[in-house]
Design a protein around this motif. Structure first.
Motif, short mmCIF file in Angstrom:
data_model
loop_
_atom_site.label_atom_id
_atom_site.label_comp_id
_atom_site.label_asym_id
_atom_site.label_seq_id
_atom_site.Cartn_x
_atom_site.Cartn_y
_atom_site.Cartn_z
N THR A 191 -70.20 98.60 -89.03
CA THR A 191 -69.95 99.44 -90.20
C THR A 191 -68.47 99.75 -90.41
O THR A 191 -67.97 99.79 -91.55
N GLU A 192 -67.74 99.98 -89.34
CA GLU A 192 -66.34 100.37 -89.45
C GLU A 192 -65.39 99.22 -89.10
O GLU A 192 -64.28 99.43 -88.62
N GLY A 193 -65.88 98.00 -89.34
CA GLY A 193 -65.03 96.83 -89.14
C GLY A 193 -64.89 96.37 -87.70
O GLY A 193 -63.97 95.61 -87.37
N GLU A 194 -65.79 96.84 -86.83
CA GLU A 194 -65.73 96.42 -85.43
C GLU A 194 -65.99 94.91 -85.29
O GLU A 194 -66.62 94.30 -86.15
N GLN A 195 -65.53 94.36 -84.18
CA GLN A 195 -65.73 92.93 -83.93
C GLN A 195 -67.22 92.64 -83.74
O GLN A 195 -67.97 93.46 -83.23
N ARG A 196 -67.60 91.44 -84.14
CA ARG A 196 -69.00 91.02 -84.01
C ARG A 196 -69.35 90.81 -82.54
O ARG A 196 -68.58 90.21 -81.78
N LEU A 197 -70.52 91.30 -82.13
CA LEU A 197 -71.01 91.11 -80.76
C LEU A 197 -72.23 90.19 -80.70
O LEU A 197 -72.43 89.50 -79.71
N ILE A 198 -73.05 90.21 -81.74
CA ILE A 198 -74.26 89.37 -81.75
C ILE A 198 -73.94 88.11 -82.55
O ILE A 198 -73.70 88.16 -83.76
N HIS A 199 -73.93 86.98 -81.87
CA HIS A 199 -73.53 85.72 -82.47
C HIS A 199 -74.71 84.76 -82.60
O HIS A 199 -75.61 84.76 -81.75
N THR A 200 -74.66 83.95 -83.63
CA THR A 200 -75.71 82.94 -83.86
C THR A 200 -75.40 81.68 -83.08
O THR A 200 -74.26 81.21 -83.06
N VAL A 201 -76.41 81.16 -82.40
CA VAL A 201 -76.31 79.85 -81.75
C VAL A 201 -77.20 78.92 -82.57
O VAL A 201 -78.43 78.97 -82.48
N ARG A 202 -76.60 78.12 -83.40
CA ARG A 202 -77.34 77.33 -84.39
C ARG A 202 -78.41 76.46 -83.74
O ARG A 202 -78.15 75.76 -82.76
N GLY A 203 -79.59 76.53 -84.33
CA GLY A 203 -80.70 75.72 -83.85
C GLY A 203 -81.36 76.24 -82.59
O GLY A 203 -82.34 75.64 -82.11
N VAL A 204 -80.86 77.35 -82.04
CA VAL A 204 -81.41 77.88 -80.78
C VAL A 204 -81.82 79.34 -80.91
O VAL A 204 -82.98 79.70 -80.76
N GLY A 205 -80.86 80.22 -81.21
CA GLY A 205 -81.17 81.64 -81.27
C GLY A 205 -79.91 82.47 -81.41
O GLY A 205 -79.04 82.16 -82.23
N TYR A 206 -79.77 83.49 -80.55
CA TYR A 206 -78.64 84.42 -80.64
C TYR A 206 -78.14 84.77 -79.25
O TYR A 206 -78.87 84.65 -78.25
N LYS A 224 -75.12 97.65 -88.90
CA LYS A 224 -74.97 98.96 -88.27
C LYS A 224 -73.91 98.94 -87.17
O LYS A 224 -73.19 99.92 -86.97
N LEU A 225 -73.81 97.81 -86.45
CA LEU A 225 -72.83 97.72 -85.37
C LEU A 225 -71.41 97.50 -85.89
O LEU A 225 -70.44 97.79 -85.19
N PRO A 269 -80.42 103.67 -66.97
CA PRO A 269 -80.73 104.36 -68.22
C PRO A 269 -79.72 104.11 -69.33
O PRO A 269 -80.05 104.21 -70.49
N VAL A 270 -78.46 103.79 -68.98
CA VAL A 270 -77.44 103.53 -69.99
C VAL A 270 -76.96 102.08 -69.85
O VAL A 270 -76.46 101.68 -68.80
N LEU A 271 -77.13 101.32 -70.92
CA LEU A 271 -76.70 99.92 -70.94
C LEU A 271 -75.43 99.83 -71.77
O LEU A 271 -75.33 100.43 -72.84
N THR A 272 -74.44 99.08 -71.27
CA THR A 272 -73.17 98.98 -71.99
C THR A 272 -72.70 97.54 -72.07
O THR A 272 -72.98 96.72 -71.19
N PHE A 273 -71.97 97.25 -73.15
CA PHE A 273 -71.29 95.97 -73.30
C PHE A 273 -70.10 96.21 -74.22
O PHE A 273 -70.28 96.66 -75.35
N GLN A 274 -68.89 95.91 -73.72
CA GLN A 274 -67.68 96.20 -74.47
C GLN A 274 -67.68 97.69 -74.86
O GLN A 274 -67.85 98.54 -74.00
N ASP A 275 -67.55 98.00 -76.15
CA ASP A 275 -67.52 99.40 -76.59
C ASP A 275 -68.89 99.88 -77.10
O ASP A 275 -68.99 100.93 -77.73
N LEU A 276 -69.93 99.11 -76.80
CA LEU A 276 -71.29 99.44 -77.25
C LEU A 276 -72.09 100.01 -76.09
O LEU A 276 -72.10 99.43 -74.99
#
Length: 225
Positions: A204-219, A201-202, A126-133
């Motif tokens: 907003t307070e200067g947190e590190q990026r978690l969702i990264h672009t993979v050019r030509g493929v996706g995320y 939204k993720l 029921p609870v999914l986590t990754f790093q501080d998310l």
């Protein structure tokens, strides 16, 4: 982590088609041509879902289904050439979660697999986590550290998909299929717009990026190097 699918089916042509399609979709695939070997694989490999033929040599699909139910609540999709209501009822009563008749449409089968896996994943985690998310799938509430993040329905679906596949590159086509249910086409920028909303939204307070672009493929959801 990739989901593992076990196919118990005596038609080698169907096994080849399913193995190829499921592997292409990113699943790990095990196969057995009879019920006894299928049960051994189920106990040894702990699959996330079983595709089970009703008419098998030796031990039939009904008995296999019943035995699988004694060792766990693994989702079972039953396949059969029989299309009578009585046969469907028999399979469901034996413990199958869903039922498809042969010949089947491959896209529909894949959609039903995804639905079964989503349902069991929600029940298991029921609870999914990754790093501080964190994402509570029962309340649909996301938090980063102690900050609550308000999400729209599509933003939630998108974030849940990433959290269920951390560090796995998700193609644009896969994301469209899982979140929107169909392919918008290569020219659509709706995915990029939603990724931008979600990042804002993720972060907003200067947190590190978690969702990264993979050019030509996706995320991909991963740590920032």
């Amino acid at each position: 982590m990739k989901e593992r699918i076990l196919i118990i089916e005596d038609d080698e042509g169907i096994v080849r088609v399913l193995r190829r399609a499921l592997s292409y979709e990113g699943y790990l695939v095990d196969t057995a041509l009879d019920g006894e070997n299928g049960l051994h694989l189920a106990r040894d490999r702990h699959p996330d879902l079983v595709i089970l033929d009703l008419m098998l040599p030796g031990m039939d699909g009904i008995e296999v289904c019943q035995r699988l139910r004694t060792v766990g609540n693994i989702p079972i999709l039953m396949l059969t050439a029989k299309d009578a209501v009585q046969d469907r009822v028999q399979g469901l009563d034996a413990g199958a979660d869903d039922y498809m008749t042969k010949p089947f449409d491959l896209e529909e089968l894949l959609a039903r697999l995804r639905a079964l896996l989503r349902r069991t994943q929600l029940e298991r985690a029921p609870v999914l986590t990754f790093q501080d998310l964190s994402l509570d799938t029962s309340t649909r509430q996301a938090t980063r550290k102690s900050r609550v993040i308000s999400l729209t329905a599509k933003e939630y679906d998108l974030l849940e998909l990433f959290l269920r596949h951390p560090r796995q590159v998700l193609t644009r086509e896969m994301i469209f299929d899982r979140v929107w249910g169909y392919d918008f086409g290569g020219e659509s920028n709706v995915l990029d717009v939603y990724i931008r909303y979600l990042r804002q939204k993720l972060e907003t307070e200067g947190e590190q990026r978690l969702i990264h672009t993979v050019r030509g493929v996706g995320y991909v959801l991963r740590e920032t190097p």
